[in-house]
Design a protein around this motif. Structure first.
Motif, PDB file in Angstrom:
ATOM      1  N   SER A  35      43.186 -75.880 -36.486  1.00 24.83           N
ATOM      2  CA  SER A  35      44.878 -76.346 -36.738  1.00 24.83           C
ATOM      3  C   SER A  35      45.611 -76.977 -35.303  1.00 24.83           C
ATOM      4  O   SER A  35      45.133 -77.203 -34.321  1.00 24.83           O
ATOM      5  CB  SER A  35      45.352 -75.307 -36.546  1.00 24.83           C
ATOM      6  OG  SER A  35      48.003 -75.770 -36.833  1.00 24.83           O
ATOM      7  N   ALA A  36      46.079 -78.563 -35.840  1.00 25.23           N
ATOM      8  CA  ALA A  36      46.475 -78.967 -34.801  1.00 25.23           C
ATOM      9  C   ALA A  36      47.606 -79.885 -34.741  1.00 25.23           C
ATOM     10  O   ALA A  36      48.544 -79.497 -35.782  1.00 25.23           O
ATOM     11  CB  ALA A  36      45.938 -80.795 -35.568  1.00 25.23           C
ATOM     12  N   PRO A  37      48.235 -80.031 -34.152  1.00 21.55           N
ATOM     13  CA  PRO A  37      50.182 -80.145 -33.486  1.00 21.55           C
ATOM     14  C   PRO A  37      50.386 -82.385 -33.987  1.00 21.55           C
ATOM     15  O   PRO A  37      49.600 -82.587 -34.279  1.00 21.55           O
ATOM     16  CB  PRO A  37      49.761 -79.778 -31.522  1.00 21.55           C
ATOM     17  CG  PRO A  37      48.682 -80.900 -31.182  1.00 21.55           C
ATOM     18  CD  PRO A  37      47.611 -80.899 -31.903  1.00 21.55           C
ATOM     19  N   PRO A  38      51.545 -82.305 -34.401  1.00 20.96           N
ATOM     20  CA  PRO A  38      51.745 -83.351 -35.121  1.00 20.96           C
ATOM     21  C   PRO A  38      51.989 -83.983 -34.371  1.00 20.96           C
ATOM     22  O   PRO A  38      51.500 -83.634 -32.645  1.00 20.96           O
ATOM     23  CB  PRO A  38      53.632 -82.640 -35.390  1.00 20.96           C
ATOM     24  CG  PRO A  38      53.691 -80.722 -34.817  1.00 20.96           C
ATOM     25  CD  PRO A  38      52.701 -80.872 -33.044  1.00 20.96           C
ATOM     26  N   ALA A  39      50.971 -85.582 -34.268  1.00 23.79           N
ATOM     27  CA  ALA A  39      50.915 -86.056 -33.896  1.00 23.79           C
ATOM     28  C   ALA A  39      51.822 -86.828 -32.452  1.00 23.79           C
ATOM     29  O   ALA A  39      53.478 -87.093 -32.790  1.00 23.79           O
ATOM     30  CB  ALA A  39      50.817 -87.642 -34.391  1.00 23.79           C
ATOM     31  N   ALA A  40      51.239 -86.983 -31.726  1.00 20.29           N
ATOM     32  CA  ALA A  40      52.920 -87.416 -30.301  1.00 20.29           C
ATOM     33  C   ALA A  40      53.557 -88.924 -30.732  1.00 20.29           C
ATOM     34  O   ALA A  40      52.250 -89.965 -31.046  1.00 20.29           O
ATOM     35  CB  ALA A  40      51.921 -87.617 -28.982  1.00 20.29           C
ATOM     36  N   THR A  41      53.892 -89.002 -30.778  1.00 15.95           N
ATOM     37  CA  THR A  41      54.835 -90.213 -31.441  1.00 15.95           C
ATOM     38  C   THR A  41      56.123 -90.535 -29.792  1.00 15.95           C
ATOM     39  O   THR A  41      56.409 -89.259 -29.668  1.00 15.95           O
ATOM     40  CB  THR A  41      55.613 -90.569 -32.689  1.00 15.95           C
ATOM     41  OG1 THR A  41      56.572 -89.433 -32.410  1.00 15.95           O
ATOM     42  CG2 THR A  41      54.438 -89.588 -33.950  1.00 15.95           C
ATOM     43  N   GLY A  42      56.531 -92.101 -30.485  1.00 20.67           N
ATOM     44  CA  GLY A  42      57.582 -92.460 -29.837  1.00 20.67           C
ATOM     45  C   GLY A  42      58.955 -92.592 -31.001  1.00 20.67           C
ATOM     46  O   GLY A  42      58.954 -91.393 -31.756  1.00 20.67           O
ATOM     47  N   HIS A  70      49.489 -96.755 -29.582  1.00 23.51           N
ATOM     48  CA  HIS A  70      48.964 -95.319 -29.050  1.00 23.51           C
ATOM     49  C   HIS A  70      49.489 -95.966 -27.297  1.00 23.51           C
ATOM     50  O   HIS A  70      49.975 -95.568 -26.086  1.00 23.51           O
ATOM     51  CB  HIS A  70      47.410 -96.154 -28.107  1.00 23.51           C
ATOM     52  CG  HIS A  70      47.165 -97.405 -26.849  1.00 23.51           C
ATOM     53  ND1 HIS A  70      46.693 -98.578 -28.199  1.00 23.51           N
ATOM     54  CD2 HIS A  70      47.333 -98.112 -25.965  1.00 23.51           C
ATOM     55  CE1 HIS A  70      47.006 -99.906 -27.064  1.00 23.51           C
ATOM     56  NE2 HIS A  70      46.902 -99.487 -26.012  1.00 23.51           N
ATOM     57  N   GLU A  71      50.887 -97.309 -26.697  1.00 23.18           N
ATOM     58  CA  GLU A  71      51.937 -97.397 -26.178  1.00 23.18           C
ATOM     59  C   GLU A  71      52.883 -97.476 -26.395  1.00 23.18           C
ATOM     60  O   GLU A  71      53.544 -96.737 -24.803  1.00 23.18           O
ATOM     61  CB  GLU A  71      51.826 -99.297 -25.966  1.00 23.18           C
ATOM     62  CG  GLU A  71      49.970 -99.971 -25.203  1.00 23.18           C
ATOM     63  CD  GLU A  71      49.983-101.520 -25.348  1.00 23.18           C
ATOM     64  OE1 GLU A  71      50.226-102.155 -24.734  1.00 23.18           O
ATOM     65  OE2 GLU A  71      50.750-102.127 -26.285  1.00 23.18           O
ATOM     66  N   TYR A  72      53.594 -97.142 -27.409  1.00 27.80           N
ATOM     67  CA  TYR A  72      54.666 -95.458 -27.427  1.00 27.80           C
ATOM     68  C   TYR A  72      54.314 -94.822 -28.349  1.00 27.80           C
ATOM     69  O   TYR A  72      55.657 -94.682 -28.618  1.00 27.80           O
ATOM     70  CB  TYR A  72      55.606 -97.187 -28.878  1.00 27.80           C
ATOM     71  CG  TYR A  72      54.670 -96.845 -29.769  1.00 27.80           C
ATOM     72  CD1 TYR A  72      55.512 -96.453 -30.511  1.00 27.80           C
ATOM     73  CD2 TYR A  72      54.714 -97.789 -30.533  1.00 27.80           C
ATOM     74  CE1 TYR A  72      54.493 -96.314 -31.850  1.00 27.80           C
ATOM     75  CE2 TYR A  72      53.784 -98.855 -31.532  1.00 27.80           C
ATOM     76  CZ  TYR A  72      54.024 -97.499 -32.335  1.00 27.80           C
ATOM     77  OH  TYR A  72      53.727 -98.060 -33.234  1.00 27.80           O
ATOM     78  N   GLN A  73      52.830 -93.951 -28.452  1.00 25.67           N
ATOM     79  CA  GLN A  73      53.033 -92.664 -28.665  1.00 25.67           C
ATOM     80  C   GLN A  73      52.687 -91.621 -27.457  1.00 25.67           C
ATOM     81  O   GLN A  73      51.863 -92.344 -26.569  1.00 25.67           O
ATOM     82  CB  GLN A  73      52.192 -92.880 -30.158  1.00 25.67           C
ATOM     83  CG  GLN A  73      52.752 -93.458 -30.935  1.00 25.67           C
ATOM     84  CD  GLN A  73      51.696 -93.277 -31.942  1.00 25.67           C
ATOM     85  OE1 GLN A  73      50.236 -92.664 -32.418  1.00 25.67           O
ATOM     86  NE2 GLN A  73      51.572 -93.723 -33.546  1.00 25.67           N
ATOM     87  N   GLY A  74      53.194 -90.546 -27.649  1.00 24.85           N
ATOM     88  CA  GLY A  74      52.295 -89.392 -26.941  1.00 24.85           C
ATOM     89  C   GLY A  74      53.452 -89.146 -25.633  1.00 24.85           C
ATOM     90  O   GLY A  74      54.816 -89.643 -25.552  1.00 24.85           O
ATOM     91  N   GLY A  75      52.879 -88.457 -23.984  1.00 19.95           N
ATOM     92  CA  GLY A  75      53.845 -88.236 -22.847  1.00 19.95           C
ATOM     93  C   GLY A  75      54.837 -86.828 -23.509  1.00 19.95           C
ATOM     94  O   GLY A  75      54.670 -87.014 -24.402  1.00 19.95           O
ATOM     95  N   SER A  76      55.094 -86.237 -22.158  1.00 11.87           N
ATOM     96  CA  SER A  76      55.132 -85.368 -22.775  1.00 11.87           C
ATOM     97  C   SER A  76      57.420 -85.503 -22.255  1.00 11.87           C
ATOM     98  O   SER A  76      58.396 -83.841 -22.209  1.00 11.87           O
ATOM     99  CB  SER A  76      54.844 -84.450 -21.860  1.00 11.87           C
ATOM    100  OG  SER A  76      55.047 -84.174 -19.762  1.00 11.87           O
ATOM    101  N   PHE A  77      58.103 -86.064 -21.671  1.00  9.79           N
ATOM    102  CA  PHE A  77      59.348 -86.639 -21.161  1.00  9.79           C
ATOM    103  C   PHE A  77      59.150 -87.743 -21.067  1.00  9.79           C
ATOM    104  O   PHE A  77      58.595 -88.899 -21.068  1.00  9.79           O
ATOM    105  CB  PHE A  77      58.862 -86.398 -19.290  1.00  9.79           C
ATOM    106  CG  PHE A  77      60.355 -86.087 -18.518  1.00  9.79           C
ATOM    107  CD1 PHE A  77      60.908 -84.861 -18.636  1.00  9.79           C
ATOM    108  CD2 PHE A  77      60.980 -87.278 -18.485  1.00  9.79           C
ATOM    109  CE1 PHE A  77      61.943 -84.399 -17.974  1.00  9.79           C
ATOM    110  CE2 PHE A  77      62.235 -87.025 -17.850  1.00  9.79           C
ATOM    111  CZ  PHE A  77      62.557 -86.081 -17.264  1.00  9.79           C
ATOM    112  N   ALA A  78      60.717 -88.121 -21.911  1.00 12.11           N
ATOM    113  CA  ALA A  78      61.329 -89.139 -21.884  1.00 12.11           C
ATOM    114  C   ALA A  78      62.199 -89.660 -20.585  1.00 12.11           C
ATOM    115  O   ALA A  78      63.120 -88.342 -20.558  1.00 12.11           O
ATOM    116  CB  ALA A  78      61.686 -89.325 -22.920  1.00 12.11           C
TER     117      ALA A  78
END
Length: 449
Positions: A187-194, A359-367
């Motif tokens: 089970s995988a999490p949703p893709a981290a995205t922008g 990969h340059e606009y997906q991910g991170g935990s905080f904005a």
């Protein structure tokens, strides 16, 4: 044997795109790695490379076609010695629109469903799927060879773009090995995205329909503006975010006088190096350091669990024409202010040109969303899933304040609002994170320690 070139998935969440430009023409010989076309997603324009060698026998989808579904045949590749004359007439893989929507230039997807392309000669087996239901990306030639050898593509690791399985990967597999049953994917999490990185539904199911709105304004003069892919995705994702994320808001005023003085001193010292630090650079650094100081808040929502991240990967909203990007500054706590400044300028410039890679606009935990430069005093930002928080930054303005000694003075004060996902961060933890951000900005020298 002729094989189909399929519309590629250039990011994990891509479902369709625009075939912006062909870089080859019928009759051209191509090798693995050669550039075939430029593909526009909702975020960027990216180059598509060949994974097999051969001759472009027929182009099925003309350049400029919008709404081309992933895995739709867009061209036919011939092997050496084959002739395009032997190919049957193939239908274009472009989506078909009928009726008034097509006549008025409605966006792709507004009319009928995409037409199914006719199979090319000796077409490869249908795109396989894993036991979990996830699509396995493989070239048509790789699929055909795997079928002939009795190999399970789910057990082969792809070396092509985005992990796509190509001919060499299949030939390297042991032909005599029995096809292993595909294991159910964990089970995988949703893709981290922008902000617009996830696929959008056909339309955001909220508010009156287009027909209902048209009736309301039937006697008024207006211009109808079709939604492009980015606008559709922004609408869908922000509707989802506000409906599904339990937001709460924490507000603080921050005194900027010490930071402004410190920034002025640093910029004088860096003047010879062509570096000029902005207040936003300090805000990025302050948030990155705060995530390290309060590691429990450095987390994302993963459907039925929480992922706590170790690095401070901070996304920053960048306004572009027709939408916005949230490029991610990875390991921001480990970088100097000047390095963050240079990286942010580069990401923002390429974002405005829609030249960022996924990969340059997906991910991170905080904005961070900063509207202070537009004179906005304060506002509430919408959390960008799967992030757990976003900081809305207002303008710094001079105003009267009461000092610690009770004396009335004038200070430059900036209002910030932290929007928090209550599923991930509780009130006290959010307050601790915001306090750490305030401490960094009101005592900027500690960020250099």
């Amino acid at each position: 044997m002729a094989t189909e070139i399929l519309m590629p998935a250039l990011s994990p969440t891509m479902e369709e795109g625009t075939l912006a430009k062909w870089l080859v023409k019928e009759g051209d010989t191509v090798a693995s790695g050669d550039l075939l076309a430029e593909i526009e997603t909702d975020k960027a324009t990216m180059e598509f490379e060949a994974v097999d060698e051969g001759v472009i026998g027929k182009i099925l989808v003309p350049e400029g076609t919008e709404g081309v579904k992933v895995n739709t045949a867009i061209a036919v590749l011939l092997e050496e010695g084959e002739s395009a004359d032997a190919l049957p007439e193939a239908k274009s893989g472009a989506p078909a629109a009928e009726g008034p929507a097509a006549a008025e230039g409605a966006p792709a997807g507004a009319g009928e469903a995409a037409a199914s392309p006719a199979p090319a000669a000796s077409a490869a087996p249908a795109a396989p799927v894993a036991a979990s239901g996830e699509r396995i990306f493989a070239s048509p030639l790789a699929r055909r060879i795997a079928a002939q050898k009795g190999l399970d593509l789910s057990q082969i690791k792809g070396s092509g773009p985005h992990g796509r399985i190509v001919k060499a990967d299949v030939e390297a597999a042991t032909a005599s090995a029995p096809a292993a049953a595909a294991k159910p994917a964990a089970s995988a999490p949703p893709a981290a995205t922008g902000t617009t990185g996830a696929p959008a539904p056909a339309a955001a199911a909220s508010g009156p329909s287009a027909d209902q709105v048209a009736k309301i304004y039937a006697d008024r003069d207006y211009e109808e503006v079709p939604l492009d892919g980015m606008r559709k995705t922004i609408a869908a994702r922000l509707t989802e975010a506000k409906q599904s994320i339990p937001h709460f808001y924490l507000r603080r005023d921050i005194r900027l006088d010490a930071l402004l003085t410190f920034r002025s001193q640093l910029n004088k010292q860096l003047e010879g190096r062509g570096v000029k630090l902005s207040v936003n650079d300090f805000i990025i650094k302050a948030c990155a350091n705060a995530l390290q100081a309060v590691p429990a808040a450095n987390a994302v929502w993963a459907g039925d669990r929480v992922f706590k991240l170790k690095p401070s990967d901070v996304a920053v909203a960048v306004a572009i024409e027709g939408g916005l990007f949230t490029p991610v500054l990875r390991d921001a706590d480990m970088k100097s202010l000047s390095a963050l400044s240079a990286e942010m300028k580069d990401l923002a410039a390429r974002a405005r040109e829609r030249k960022l890679a996924p990969h340059e606009y997906q991910g991170g935990s905080f904005a961070i969303s900063n509207l202070g430069m537009f004179g906005i005093d304060n506002f509430d930002a919408v959390i960008n899933p799967p992030h757990a928080a976003i900081l809305a930054v207002g303008a710094g303005k001079k105003q009267p304040v009461v000092g610690d000694d009770g004396a009335l003075t004038v200070a430059t004060v900036m209002s910030v609002t932290l929007s928090v996902d209550h599923r991930v961060i509780d009130g006290a933890l959010g307050a601790e994170l915001l306090q750490a951000i305030v401490d960094n900005l009101e005592n900027p020298m500690v960020m250099l320690a």
